[in-house]
Design a protein around this motif. Structure first.
Motif, short mmCIF file in Angstrom:
data_model
loop_
_atom_site.label_atom_id
_atom_site.label_comp_id
_atom_site.label_asym_id
_atom_site.label_seq_id
_atom_site.Cartn_x
_atom_site.Cartn_y
_atom_site.Cartn_z
N PRO B 226 -19.79 57.13 -52.04
CA PRO B 226 -19.73 56.48 -53.39
C PRO B 226 -18.41 55.76 -53.98
O PRO B 226 -17.54 56.18 -53.55
CB PRO B 226 -20.16 57.65 -54.42
CG PRO B 226 -20.23 58.71 -53.37
CD PRO B 226 -19.47 58.54 -52.14
N VAL B 227 -18.76 54.65 -54.61
CA VAL B 227 -17.53 53.53 -54.88
C VAL B 227 -16.66 54.44 -55.73
O VAL B 227 -15.32 54.05 -55.60
CB VAL B 227 -18.25 52.31 -55.71
CG1 VAL B 227 -18.92 52.96 -56.67
CG2 VAL B 227 -17.18 51.53 -55.75
N ASN B 228 -17.05 55.36 -56.52
CA ASN B 228 -15.84 56.18 -57.37
C ASN B 228 -14.90 57.04 -56.49
O ASN B 228 -13.80 56.98 -57.10
CB ASN B 228 -16.83 57.13 -58.31
CG ASN B 228 -17.33 56.27 -59.77
OD1 ASN B 228 -16.91 55.35 -59.89
ND2 ASN B 228 -18.27 56.56 -60.30
N LYS B 229 -15.60 57.62 -55.66
CA LYS B 229 -14.68 58.30 -54.76
C LYS B 229 -13.96 57.34 -53.67
O LYS B 229 -12.72 57.59 -53.65
CB LYS B 229 -15.52 59.05 -53.68
CG LYS B 229 -15.03 60.31 -53.12
CD LYS B 229 -16.08 61.25 -52.43
CE LYS B 229 -15.30 62.04 -51.47
NZ LYS B 229 -16.34 62.66 -50.33
N LYS B 231 -12.47 54.80 -54.52
CA LYS B 231 -11.33 54.20 -55.35
C LYS B 231 -10.06 54.71 -54.82
O LYS B 231 -8.76 54.34 -54.91
CB LYS B 231 -11.66 54.26 -56.69
CG LYS B 231 -12.24 53.05 -57.22
CD LYS B 231 -12.18 53.10 -58.78
CE LYS B 231 -13.26 53.33 -59.22
NZ LYS B 231 -13.74 53.71 -60.63
N ASP B 232 -10.18 56.47 -54.63
CA ASP B 232 -9.15 56.93 -54.47
C ASP B 232 -8.72 57.30 -52.86
O ASP B 232 -7.90 58.10 -52.68
CB ASP B 232 -9.29 58.32 -55.18
CG ASP B 232 -9.59 58.45 -56.62
OD1 ASP B 232 -8.88 57.23 -57.25
OD2 ASP B 232 -10.34 59.12 -57.16
N VAL B 243 -19.01 51.98 -48.41
CA VAL B 243 -19.02 52.16 -49.93
C VAL B 243 -20.34 51.61 -50.62
O VAL B 243 -20.58 50.71 -50.58
CB VAL B 243 -17.86 51.28 -50.30
CG1 VAL B 243 -17.63 51.60 -51.81
CG2 VAL B 243 -16.49 51.72 -49.62
N GLY B 245 -23.02 51.90 -54.08
CA GLY B 245 -22.99 52.12 -55.38
C GLY B 245 -22.97 50.63 -56.19
O GLY B 245 -23.03 49.63 -55.32
#
Ligand SMILES: Cc1ncc(C[n+]2csc(CCOP(=O)(O)OP(=O)(O)O)c2C)c(N)n1
Ligand code: SF4
Lengths: 377, 267
Positions: B226-229, B231-232, B243, B245
Motif C-alpha cells: 500500500p502506498v502509505n507503507k 513511503k517508508d 505500490v 492505492g
C-alpha cells in the motif's frame, strides 16, 4: 443585404461556412497553410455554443472529430499534406464505421515537409487512396473564396447524407487569397442533417442495408446503445468473420454512392459547345486556365474548359463526353499528372491528353497553358 | 448482484484466456458502475486495440472500439460533444503508453474528465507477446529474446506528473479495493486513471516461466505494498513491488468546465 459582404481569404470562408453549416466542433493541429481555419474557429465556435480544441497531433485531431460526430455534433478538422498523411488511419476508421466528418486539406508542396508556404495540388490521389483498404471517397475542390464557402456547406451536407468523411481540397492559393464575397443568409441555406433512427432502440441495426444504402445513425447518449468498431462488422455493428457478411458489408461501403452520382458530381463547363481544344482542370489551376482560354479565344483558337468541382468520385462520364467533342485535351495541374492519368482513363484513348505540370512551388502563369494550347492547335 | 443487465449476453463467451486478469477487472468495473447507479444510456466506453480493448464489446453501453492507441482522442471529442456522458477509456499498457503515449500525457495535462482504466499486463497480449514499454527490464518477450533491454514506464507516476486529477493503482487480486477506486474515479471531476495490474499468463507468463496461470494473480498479493507503507521503504526494498492505492487526488479545474467558463466570459 450587403451586411455579409467581406474581403476574406479562402480559409476564413471555410471557417464561416462551417459555422453556418451548424458545425459545432473543431479539432486540429496547426499547419501552414491551413492554420487560419483553426485560429478563426477557436474564436468563433464558443460564440455559437460550440467547442474548439487544439490536439497534440493530427492523428488525435482526426480521432476527436470522429468521437464528437458520434456524439451527434457536426465536426471539422483542417490540415495540410503532412497532417493529412497522419490522419489517414483514422480517416479509414470513419469510412468503415460510416461516421460523417469534414476534413479540409489546404494543399502545399510535398512529399514530406515539402514546401510549407507554397501551393500544390499533389494530394488529389491521396484524397482517394490515402488510407488502406477498399472504399469510396468524396473530395471537392473550390477555385475561389466564394466557392470555398459554398463547397464547405456542400461537404457537410454530403458527409451527413452519406455518413462518410468528405475532403475539401483547397490549395495554398485558394486558402490565402483575399476576394470579395457575399455570404448568403444562413436561413436561406440548404442544410442536410444525418438520418436518425425512428425505430425503438432494441430494434436498431446501425449498419443494416436498405434500398438507400445509407443506414440511419444514432448519437451516443440518445438511448440507442450500440457498438462501433473499426473491425469489419455485421449489421449489428459487431465484428464478424463470416465471409458472406464481410463481403456484403464491404461491397455496400464500396457502392453506397452509386445511386447518387449525378447528385454528387459537379463540373463547370465553359465555352465547351464549339470547342476544339479542351482544358480539364480544377482548383487554383482553373484560374490561370481561364486566363489562358480567354487569350486563346481572342487569338481565334476555340478552347473550352471543364472544371472539376468534384474530384472524387471522378467525373468520368462528363470527361468522356467532353473528349468526344474536342480534338485534344490539356490538363494543367500543380503536380506531375495525377488527374491527367484519370482523364486518360476516362476518355478511353479517344483523343490525346497533354499534361501541363508545375511542382516548383509557383502557381501557373497563363502563358504556359496558352503555349500548350498553341502547340495542340 | 446480477451482472447481466450490464452485459451483452449474446456476445459471451469472451475472448480472454483462462487466467487472464481482464475479466476480473471487468467485473470490478460493472460493480462500481452498479454501485454508483449510473444510467447505461449515459455511459460511453471507448477503447483502442488489444485484448484489454475488447472490453467495450461485452458491455451494454455506448461503446466505441477505435484504432490502436487512439482511444483517448476519440473519447476527448465525444466528451466535448456530450459532456453529460460518463466516458470510460479501457486500454492496455501498449495501447496507452507506446503508440498512444502522447495522447495519454496530453489528456492528463488538460485534465479532461475521462475515466481511464489501463490494464497493465507488461506485454502485447493480443499480438502474441511482444515487448511493451511496461515490460520489466530483463523479462522475456517474443521480441526480447535476450531479455527486455529498456526501462519500463511508471504509468501512474507519469500520469501524476502530467497533471491528472486522480491517479491510482491496484491489481485484479484486490477486487474490493479496485471496485472502490473505480467508484472514486467516477465521482472525481477531471482526468482519472487507474493502472490495473492484470496478468497475462498466455503471452507473458509462459515465456517468463511463471508456472500455473493462477500463480500470476496470487503473486500480486505478496508483491503489493500500500502506498502509505511504501513511503517508508527504500528503493531497494520496493524493487519488484506494486505500490497500490491512491497516488494523486487533487482538485484541478476540469478542462471542459473551464473551457465553458472562460469562453462565456470573453464572448
Ligand atoms: C497501427 C497499428 N499498429 C499495430 C497494431 C497491432 N497491434 C494490435 S494490439 C497490439 C498491442 C496491444 O498491446 P496492449 O495495448 O498492451 O494490449 P493487450 O493485448 O496486452 O491487452 C498491437 C501492436 C495495430 N492494430 N494497429
Ligand atoms: S493473451 Fe494475455 S492479455 Fe490476451 S486474453 Fe490471453 S491472457 Fe489475456
Amino acid at each position: 443585404m450587403g451586411s455579409r459582404t467581406y474581403m476574406m481569404q479562402g480559409n476564413l470562408a471555410v471557417a464561416e461556412a462551417a459555422i453556418d453549416a451548424n458545425c459545432r466542433f473543431f479539432a486540429g493541429y496547426p499547419i501552414t497553410p491551413s492554420s487560419e481555419v483553426a485560429e478563426h474557429l477557436s474564436k468563433r465556435l464558443p460564440q455559437v455554443g460550440g467547442r474548439f480544441i487544439q490536439m497534440e497531433d493530427e492523428i488525435a485531431a482526426m480521432g476527436a472529430v470522429i468521437g464528437a460526430s458520434l456524439g451527434g455534433v457536426k465536426s471539422l478538422t483542417a490540415t495540410s499534406g503532412p497532417g493529412y498523411s497522419l490522419k489517414q488511419e483514422n480517416i479509414g476508421y470513419a469510412y468503415l464505421t460510416e461516421v460523417p466528418v469534414v476534413i479540409v486539406n489546404v494543399m502545399r508542396g510535398g512529399p514530406s515537409t515539402g514546401l510549407p508556404t507554397l501551393p500544390s495540388q499533389s494530394d488529389v490521389m491521396q484524397a482517394m487512396w490515402g488510407t488502406h483498404g477498399d472504399h469510396t471517397a468524396i473530395a471537392l475542390s473550390p477555385a475561389s473564396v466564394g466557392e470555398s464557402y459554398d463547397m464547405t456547406i456542400r461537404a457537410f451536407n454530403l458527409s451527413e447524407k452519406f455518413r462518410m468523411p468528405v475532403t475539401l481540397l483547397l490549395d495554398e492559393i485558394i486558402g490565402h487569397v483575399y476576394e470579395k464575397v457575399s455570404l448568403p443568409d444562413p436561413k436561406d441555406l440548404h442544410i442536410v442533417n444525418r438520418k436518425k433512427p425512428t425505430c425503438p432502440p432494441d430494434k436498431y441495426l446501425p449498419y443494416a442495408e436498405d434500398e438507400s444504402l445509407i443506414p440511419p445513425m444514432a448519437s451516443f447518449g440518445d438511448g440507442y446503445r450500440y457498438h462501433v468498431t473499426g473491425l469489419v462488422h455485421d449489421e449489428t455493428g459487431f465484428p464478424t468473420n463470416n465471409p458472406e457478411t464481410i463481403d456484403k458489408m464491404l461491397r455496400r461501403l464500396h457502392r453506397k454512392l452509386d445511386p447518387y452520382m449525378s447528385e454528387i458530381i459537379e463540373v463547370e463547363e465553359r465555352e465547351t459547345e464549339n470547342a476544339e481544344i479542351g482544358i480539364v482542370t480544377y482548383g487554383s489551376s482553373a484560374r490561370a486556365s481561364s486566363s489562358a482560354m480567354r487569350a486563346a479565344r481572342e487569338a481565334g483558337i476555340k478552347v473550352g474548359m471543364l472544371r472539376l468541382k468534384t474530384i472524387w468520385p471522378f467525373p468520368t462520364e462528363a470527361i468522356f463526353k467532353f473528349g468526344q467533342r474536342v480534338k485534344s485535351i490539356i490538363v494543367p495541374e500543380l503536380n506531375l499528372g495525377q488527374i491527367a492519368h484519370e482523364v486518360e482513363q476516362a476518355i478511353k484513348g479517344t483523343v490525346k491528353v497533354h499534361k501541363v505540370n508545375r511542382i516548383n512551388g509557383e502557381p501557373f502563369h497563363p502563358d504556359e497553358i496558352l503555349n500548350k494550347i498553341k502547340e495542340c492547335k | 448482484m446480477d451482472y447481466f443487465p450490464y452485459l451483452r449476453k449474446e456476445k459471451l463467451p469472451h475472448i480472454w484466456c483462462s487466467g487472464c486478469g481482464d475479466g476480473i477487472a471487468l467485473k470490478c468495473i460493472i460493480r462500481a458502475i452498479h454501485n454508483k447507479g449510473l444510467d447505461k444510456n449515459k455511459i460511453a466506453m471507448v477503447s483502442g486495440i488489444g485484448c484489454s480493448s475488447r472490453t467495450p464489446g461485452y458491455v451494454d453501453f455506448n461503446t466505441l472500439h477505435t484504432t490502436h492507441g487512439r482511444a483517448i482522442p476519440f473519447a476527448t471529442g465525444l466528451k466535448m460533444a456530450r459532456p453529460e456522458l460518463t466516458v470510460f477509456v479501457v486500454t492496455g499498457d501498449g495501447d496507452a503508453t507506446a503508440i498512444g503515449g502522447n495522447h495519454l500525457i496530453h489528456a492528463a495535462r488538460r485534465n479532461i474528465d475521462l475515466k481511464v482504466l489501463l490494464y497493465n499486463n507488461h506485454i502485447y497480449g493480443m499480438t502474441g507477446g511482444q515487448v511493451s514499454p511496461c515490460t520489466p527490464m530483463g523479462d522475456y518477450a517474443t521480441t526480447a529474446p535476450y531479455g527486455c533491454l529498456e526501462n519500463s514506464f511508471d504509468i501512474a507516476g507519469l500520469t501524476v506528473a502530467a497533471g491528472a486529477s486522480f491517479v491510482a493503482r491496484s491489481t485484479v487480486y484486490h477486487v474490493k479495493a479496485l471496485e472502490k477506486l473505480i467508484e472514486k474515479a467516477i465521482d472525481k471531476e477531471g482526468f482519472s486513471l487507474i493502472e490495473i495490474m492484470s496478468p497475462c499468463p498466455t503471452s507473458y507468463g509462459k515465456i517468463n516461466k511463471k508456472g500455473a496461470n493462477k500463480n500470476l494473480v496470487l503473486a500480486q498479493k505478496t508483491q503489493s505494498v500500500p502506498v502509505n507503507k511504501a513511503k517508508d521503504m527504500s528503493p531497494e526494498d520496493l524493487k519488484g513491488k506494486i505500490v497500490t492505492g491512491i497516488l494523486a487526488d487533487r482538485d484541478i479545474p476540469e478542462y471542459i468546465k473551464n473551457y465553458d467558463m472562460l469562453t462565456s466570459q470573453k464572448k
